[in-house]
Motif scaffolding. Structure first.
Motif, PDB file in Angstrom:
ATOM      1  N   TYR A 213       0.842  -1.201   0.000  1.00  0.00           N
ATOM      2  CA  TYR A 213       0.000   0.000   0.000  1.00  0.00           C
ATOM      3  C   TYR A 213       0.880   1.254   0.000  1.00  0.00           C
ATOM      4  CZ  TYR A 213      -3.443   3.237   2.178  1.00  0.00           C
ATOM      5  OH  TYR A 213      -4.289   4.284   2.490  1.00  0.00           O
ATOM      6  N   PRO A 214       0.920   2.007  -1.140  1.00  0.00           N
ATOM      7  CA  PRO A 214       0.516   1.672  -2.504  1.00  0.00           C
ATOM      8  C   PRO A 214       1.325   0.474  -3.006  1.00  0.00           C
ATOM      9  CG  PRO A 214       0.961   4.026  -2.288  1.00  0.00           C
ATOM     10  CD  PRO A 214       1.512   3.364  -1.059  1.00  0.00           C
ATOM     11  N   ASP A 215       0.782  -0.227  -4.041  1.00  0.00           N
ATOM     12  CA  ASP A 215       1.437  -1.453  -4.465  1.00  0.00           C
ATOM     13  C   ASP A 215       2.567  -1.179  -5.455  1.00  0.00           C
ATOM     14  OD1 ASP A 215       0.327  -1.127  -6.999  1.00  0.00           O
ATOM     15  OD2 ASP A 215      -0.983  -2.872  -6.869  1.00  0.00           O
ATOM     16  N   ILE A 216       3.150  -2.242  -5.992  1.00  0.00           N
ATOM     17  CA  ILE A 216       4.345  -2.118  -6.827  1.00  0.00           C
ATOM     18  C   ILE A 216       4.082  -1.297  -8.088  1.00  0.00           C
ATOM     19  CG2 ILE A 216       3.892  -4.267  -8.078  1.00  0.00           C
ATOM     20  CD1 ILE A 216       7.336  -2.911  -6.953  1.00  0.00           C
ATOM     21  N   LEU A 217       2.834  -1.229  -8.538  1.00  0.00           N
ATOM     22  CA  LEU A 217       2.481  -0.422  -9.709  1.00  0.00           C
ATOM     23  C   LEU A 217       1.971   0.959  -9.324  1.00  0.00           C
ATOM     24  CD1 LEU A 217       0.722  -3.076 -12.002  1.00  0.00           C
ATOM     25  CD2 LEU A 217       3.154  -2.576 -11.722  1.00  0.00           C
ATOM     26  N   ALA A 221      -5.402   0.853  -2.773  1.00  0.00           N
ATOM     27  CA  ALA A 221      -6.629   0.101  -2.529  1.00  0.00           C
ATOM     28  C   ALA A 221      -7.129   0.327  -1.110  1.00  0.00           C
ATOM     29  CB  ALA A 221      -6.390  -1.386  -2.763  1.00  0.00           C
ATOM     30  N   ASP A 222      -8.442   0.320  -0.943  1.00  0.00           N
ATOM     31  CA  ASP A 222      -9.059   0.344   0.382  1.00  0.00           C
ATOM     32  C   ASP A 222      -9.050  -1.085   0.913  1.00  0.00           C
ATOM     33  OD1 ASP A 222     -10.661   0.442   2.628  1.00  0.00           O
ATOM     34  OD2 ASP A 222     -12.139   1.786   1.734  1.00  0.00           O
ATOM     35  N   MET A 223      -8.399  -1.304   2.032  1.00  0.00           N
ATOM     36  CA  MET A 223      -8.239  -2.650   2.579  1.00  0.00           C
ATOM     37  C   MET A 223      -9.319  -3.037   3.573  1.00  0.00           C
ATOM     38  SD  MET A 223      -4.102  -2.879   3.099  1.00  0.00           S
ATOM     39  CE  MET A 223      -3.902  -1.214   3.741  1.00  0.00           C
ATOM     40  N   SER A 224     -10.309  -2.177   3.806  1.00  0.00           N
ATOM     41  CA  SER A 224     -11.298  -2.410   4.858  1.00  0.00           C
ATOM     42  C   SER A 224     -12.074  -3.710   4.651  1.00  0.00           C
ATOM     43  CB  SER A 224     -12.277  -1.235   4.936  1.00  0.00           C
ATOM     44  OG  SER A 224     -11.580  -0.033   5.196  1.00  0.00           O
ATOM     45  N   ALA A 225     -12.587  -3.941   3.439  1.00  0.00           N
ATOM     46  CA  ALA A 225     -13.355  -5.162   3.170  1.00  0.00           C
ATOM     47  C   ALA A 225     -12.479  -6.396   3.308  1.00  0.00           C
ATOM     48  CB  ALA A 225     -13.979  -5.094   1.775  1.00  0.00           C
ATOM     49  N   LEU A 226     -11.235  -6.291   2.854  1.00  0.00           N
ATOM     50  CA  LEU A 226     -10.302  -7.409   2.971  1.00  0.00           C
ATOM     51  C   LEU A 226     -10.021  -7.721   4.432  1.00  0.00           C
ATOM     52  CD1 LEU A 226      -8.479  -9.404   1.466  1.00  0.00           C
ATOM     53  CD2 LEU A 226      -6.705  -7.638   1.432  1.00  0.00           C
ATOM     54  N   ALA A 227      -9.883  -6.686   5.246  1.00  0.00           N
ATOM     55  CA  ALA A 227      -9.654  -6.888   6.678  1.00  0.00           C
ATOM     56  C   ALA A 227     -10.843  -7.592   7.321  1.00  0.00           C
ATOM     57  CB  ALA A 227      -9.388  -5.548   7.355  1.00  0.00           C
ATOM     58  N   ASP A 228     -12.066  -7.180   6.962  1.00  0.00           N
ATOM     59  CA  ASP A 228     -13.263  -7.807   7.538  1.00  0.00           C
ATOM     60  C   ASP A 228     -13.338  -9.287   7.187  1.00  0.00           C
ATOM     61  OD1 ASP A 228     -13.991  -5.370   8.595  1.00  0.00           O
ATOM     62  OD2 ASP A 228     -15.378  -4.866   6.966  1.00  0.00           O
ATOM     63  N   LYS A 229     -13.077  -9.629   5.908  1.00  0.00           N
ATOM     64  CA  LYS A 229     -13.123 -11.029   5.479  1.00  0.00           C
ATOM     65  C   LYS A 229     -12.024 -11.830   6.167  1.00  0.00           C
ATOM     66  CE  LYS A 229     -14.077 -14.623   2.757  1.00  0.00           C
ATOM     67  NZ  LYS A 229     -13.931 -14.563   1.293  1.00  0.00           N
ATOM     68  N   ALA A 230     -10.836 -11.249   6.274  1.00  0.00           N
ATOM     69  CA  ALA A 230      -9.722 -11.938   6.925  1.00  0.00           C
ATOM     70  C   ALA A 230     -10.045 -12.224   8.385  1.00  0.00           C
ATOM     71  CB  ALA A 230      -8.441 -11.101   6.809  1.00  0.00           C
ATOM     72  N   HIS A 231     -10.549 -11.230   9.077  1.00  0.00           N
ATOM     73  CA  HIS A 231     -10.835 -11.403  10.499  1.00  0.00           C
ATOM     74  C   HIS A 231     -11.959 -12.394  10.737  1.00  0.00           C
ATOM     75  CE1 HIS A 231      -8.943  -7.163  11.055  1.00  0.00           C
ATOM     76  NE2 HIS A 231      -8.047  -8.109  10.961  1.00  0.00           N
ATOM     77  N   ALA A 232     -12.896 -12.465   9.799  1.00  0.00           N
ATOM     78  CA  ALA A 232     -13.987 -13.443   9.919  1.00  0.00           C
ATOM     79  C   ALA A 232     -13.448 -14.872   9.890  1.00  0.00           C
ATOM     80  CB  ALA A 232     -15.005 -13.234   8.800  1.00  0.00           C
ATOM     81  N   HIS A 233     -12.323 -15.072   9.220  1.00  0.00           N
ATOM     82  CA  HIS A 233     -11.690 -16.388   9.158  1.00  0.00           C
ATOM     83  C   HIS A 233     -10.510 -16.488  10.125  1.00  0.00           C
ATOM     84  CE1 HIS A 233     -13.638 -18.307   5.598  1.00  0.00           C
ATOM     85  NE2 HIS A 233     -13.961 -17.050   5.335  1.00  0.00           N
ATOM     86  N   PRO A 252      -3.806   5.636   7.173  1.00  0.00           N
ATOM     87  CA  PRO A 252      -2.869   4.618   7.662  1.00  0.00           C
ATOM     88  C   PRO A 252      -3.492   3.222   7.586  1.00  0.00           C
ATOM     89  CG  PRO A 252      -2.948   6.489   9.163  1.00  0.00           C
ATOM     90  CD  PRO A 252      -4.075   6.677   8.188  1.00  0.00           C
ATOM     91  N   PRO A 253      -2.706   2.203   7.246  1.00  0.00           N
ATOM     92  CA  PRO A 253      -3.249   0.845   7.127  1.00  0.00           C
ATOM     93  C   PRO A 253      -3.902   0.335   8.403  1.00  0.00           C
ATOM     94  CG  PRO A 253      -1.080   0.972   6.134  1.00  0.00           C
ATOM     95  CD  PRO A 253      -1.297   2.266   6.841  1.00  0.00           C
ATOM     96  N   GLY A 254      -3.335   0.719   9.547  1.00  0.00           N
ATOM     97  CA  GLY A 254      -3.913   0.268  10.810  1.00  0.00           C
ATOM     98  C   GLY A 254      -5.342   0.736  10.996  1.00  0.00           C
ATOM     99  N   GLU A 255      -5.670   1.896  10.454  1.00  0.00           N
ATOM    100  CA  GLU A 255      -7.025   2.422  10.572  1.00  0.00           C
ATOM    101  C   GLU A 255      -7.989   1.723   9.616  1.00  0.00           C
ATOM    102  OE1 GLU A 255      -7.155   6.662  10.295  1.00  0.00           O
ATOM    103  OE2 GLU A 255      -5.567   6.951  11.801  1.00  0.00           O
ATOM    104  N   MET A 256      -7.467   0.944   8.680  1.00  0.00           N
ATOM    105  CA  MET A 256      -8.316   0.165   7.773  1.00  0.00           C
ATOM    106  C   MET A 256      -8.397  -1.296   8.194  1.00  0.00           C
ATOM    107  SD  MET A 256      -7.628   1.642   3.937  1.00  0.00           S
ATOM    108  CE  MET A 256      -5.857   1.773   4.024  1.00  0.00           C
ATOM    109  N   GLY A 257      -7.868  -1.611   9.353  1.00  0.00           N
ATOM    110  CA  GLY A 257      -8.011  -2.960   9.876  1.00  0.00           C
ATOM    111  C   GLY A 257      -6.787  -3.837   9.777  1.00  0.00           C
ATOM    112  N   ALA A 258      -5.651  -3.325   9.293  1.00  0.00           N
ATOM    113  CA  ALA A 258      -4.437  -4.136   9.223  1.00  0.00           C
ATOM    114  C   ALA A 258      -3.971  -4.498  10.632  1.00  0.00           C
ATOM    115  CB  ALA A 258      -3.339  -3.394   8.475  1.00  0.00           C
ATOM    116  N   ASP A 259      -3.664  -5.764  10.842  1.00  0.00           N
ATOM    117  CA  ASP A 259      -3.203  -6.229  12.154  1.00  0.00           C
ATOM    118  C   ASP A 259      -1.714  -5.962  12.355  1.00  0.00           C
ATOM    119  OD1 ASP A 259      -5.707  -7.809  13.044  1.00  0.00           O
ATOM    120  OD2 ASP A 259      -5.297  -8.594  11.045  1.00  0.00           O
ATOM    121  N   ILE A 260      -0.954  -6.106  11.270  1.00  0.00           N
ATOM    122  CA  ILE A 260       0.487  -5.859  11.290  1.00  0.00           C
ATOM    123  C   ILE A 260       0.807  -4.962  10.102  1.00  0.00           C
ATOM    124  CG2 ILE A 260       2.793  -6.894  11.251  1.00  0.00           C
ATOM    125  CD1 ILE A 260       1.497  -9.552  12.077  1.00  0.00           C
TER     126      ILE A 260
END
Length: 460
Positions: A213-217, A221-233, A252-260
């Motif tokens: 974040y930002p990626d190699i290109l 991306a907004d990581m919020s939905a990805l964080a929710d799906k990850a945490h559900a599993h 900041p990534p932490g505010e979008m749900g990143a754990d690390i």
């Protein structure tokens, strides 16, 4: 002053003590074909100090420094302006002579600096805590993956296609020893990253998902939905930041749900230096702090009630039993962390936001100008200071042509992904506050001329 402490008699006494007839006997385990059988070829046996200095200066003149030409390289290593005061301060005796705080009672300055560094990184990343630095971003990324393995007791890591290929390479190399399963594919030259695809790959065997974040290109991306799906599993989300200046403008990534959150801190306080040394950044949520690698410095009071700093947590193999250690990281990038912290302090929050705004504005200007060139397309819908263009010719050829003209046009994707023919026309362009309008125009004109020349060379 020369430091030659041993006389021939001293060496003879040591050899006699260990039962070796001569110094050559100490190298008996080195294969004979690997040993020198005489002086090194083309190297004089000795020369005066002035002659050696002159010889090395002559060699150094063959190098081309980033400041010597229009510079658009990026992909994890960025040319930013580092104030002269940073270099001056890190050379003060109390910092330069303090290696690592093994004896905190005599290294309070180092410990306090690391405490401030941790605070800055945690605020930058939006995490609860941060450690006192790692070696670099790629090894910090791997440490995050094995940290997730310890926490989840699972061994499958899903890496975004937008993760830097060097970080992927380090993860795959290390996974050979831990037997973690690494899932990864190369990126596609499209405007959106693979966040939606990552959602579909998460299962109950997954330990973590790693997203840059930002990626190699240069895509964001907004990581919020990805964080929710990850945490559900019960999967951890790891965010990787290779350009920390971007966080002066982005959430900041932490505010979008990143754990690390991990990354490379080179952009702040640390020059390019022909490839290193760099400084790794590492932050996480409070509940995972005892699984975090490296060390933590904390604030306390002494017996007289005065404020002091101590090494609060050190879960390293160097300090505790190997089977209990979270890492074999043996030290931190102390001097580079100091440079990062001083530069960040000089900037302040307002200064960082202003620096980020300047970077973004210049990148937009460059993207708009390059998009005017026939056959050049900018793939990004959104970016910070780095974006990807597609060229009508192979990017590596064009980059080489411009390099011969002393213009470092950017990173050809096929150089990082040599087996991916689909990426051969992709060029990643990075722009910072050091990029002038003249540089942008020079790049645009040279790129347009190189493309025109390449078209003329194509046989009818």
């Amino acid at each position: 002053m020369r430091y030659l402490p041993l006389e021939p008699s001293d060496r003879a006494a040591m050899l006699a003590k260990i039962g070796a007839p001569d110094i050559d006997a100490l190298f008996a385990d080195v294969p004979e074909e690997a040993r020198l059988d005489g002086p090194i070829r083309d190297l004089p046996n000795h020369a005066s100090e002035m002659a050696v200095d002159a010889a090395f200066r002559k060699m150094a003149r063959k190098n081309s420094a980033a400041a010597d030409m229009p510079f658009f390289l990026g992909c994890g290593a960025y040319r930013h302006h580092v104030p002269a005061s940073v270099d001056h301060l890190i050379q003060r005796g109390e910092f330069l002579t303090a290696y690592t705080p093994y004896q905190p009672e005599i290294a309070q300055g180092t410990l306090q600096m690391l405490f401030e560094f941790q605070t800055q990184v945690a605020r930058l990343f939006g995490t609860d805590v941060a450690n006192a630095s790692m070696y670099d971003g790629s090894t910090a990324c791997w440490e995050a993956i094995v940290m997730a393995r310890r926490i989840t007791k699972r061994g499958k890591a899903i890496l975004s296609s937008g993760l830097h290929p060097h970080y992927v390479s380090v993860a795959k190399t290390m996974a050979r020893f831990t037997r973690d399963q690494i899932v990864h594919s190369a990126p596609e030259l499209v405007a959106q990253g693979d966040t939606d695809g990552l959602l579909d790959q998460i299962d109950d065997d997954t330990s973590c998902v790693v997203v840059q974040y930002p990626d190699i290109l240069g895509r964001i991306a907004d990581m919020s939905a990805l964080a929710d799906k990850a945490h559900a599993h019960k999967v951890l989300l790891i965010a990787v930041v290779t350009e920390p200046v971007a966080l002066g403008a982005l959430t900041p990534p932490g505010e979008m749900g990143a754990d690390i959150v991990v990354g490379e801190g080179q952009s702040i306080g640390v020059g390019l230096n022909f490839g290193g040394p760099y400084v790794g950044l590492f932050g996480c949520n409070q509940k995972y702090v005892r699984q975090m690698p490296g060390r933590l410095c904390g604030e306390t009071v002494d017996a007289e009630g005065k404020r002091g700093y101590v090494l609060t947590l050190s879960t390293r193999e160097q300090h505790i039993r190997r089977e209990k250690a979270t890492s074999n990281i043996c030290t931190n990038s102390g001097l580079c962390a100091l440079a990062f912290s001083i530069h960040m302090t000089l900037l302040g929050e307002a200064g960082l936001r202003k620096l980020a705004a300047i970077n973004h504005a210049k990148a937009v200007r460059a993207a708009d100008r390059l998009a005017e060139i026939p056959g050049v397309d900018v793939i990004n819908d959104a970016f910070f200071n780095e974006f990807t263009v597609t060229l009508p010719e192979r990017a590596r050829r064009i980059v080489r042509t411009l390099a011969d003209q002393r213009i470092l046009a950017g990173v050809a994707l096929n150089r990082m992904y040599p087996d991916e023919e689909a990426l051969a026309h992709g060029l990643v362009v990075a722009v910072t506050e050091t990029t002038s309008d003249e540089d942008i125009e020079t790049l645009a004109e040279a790129l347009e001329a190189a493309l025109a020349s390449a078209r003329e060379e194509v046989p009818a």
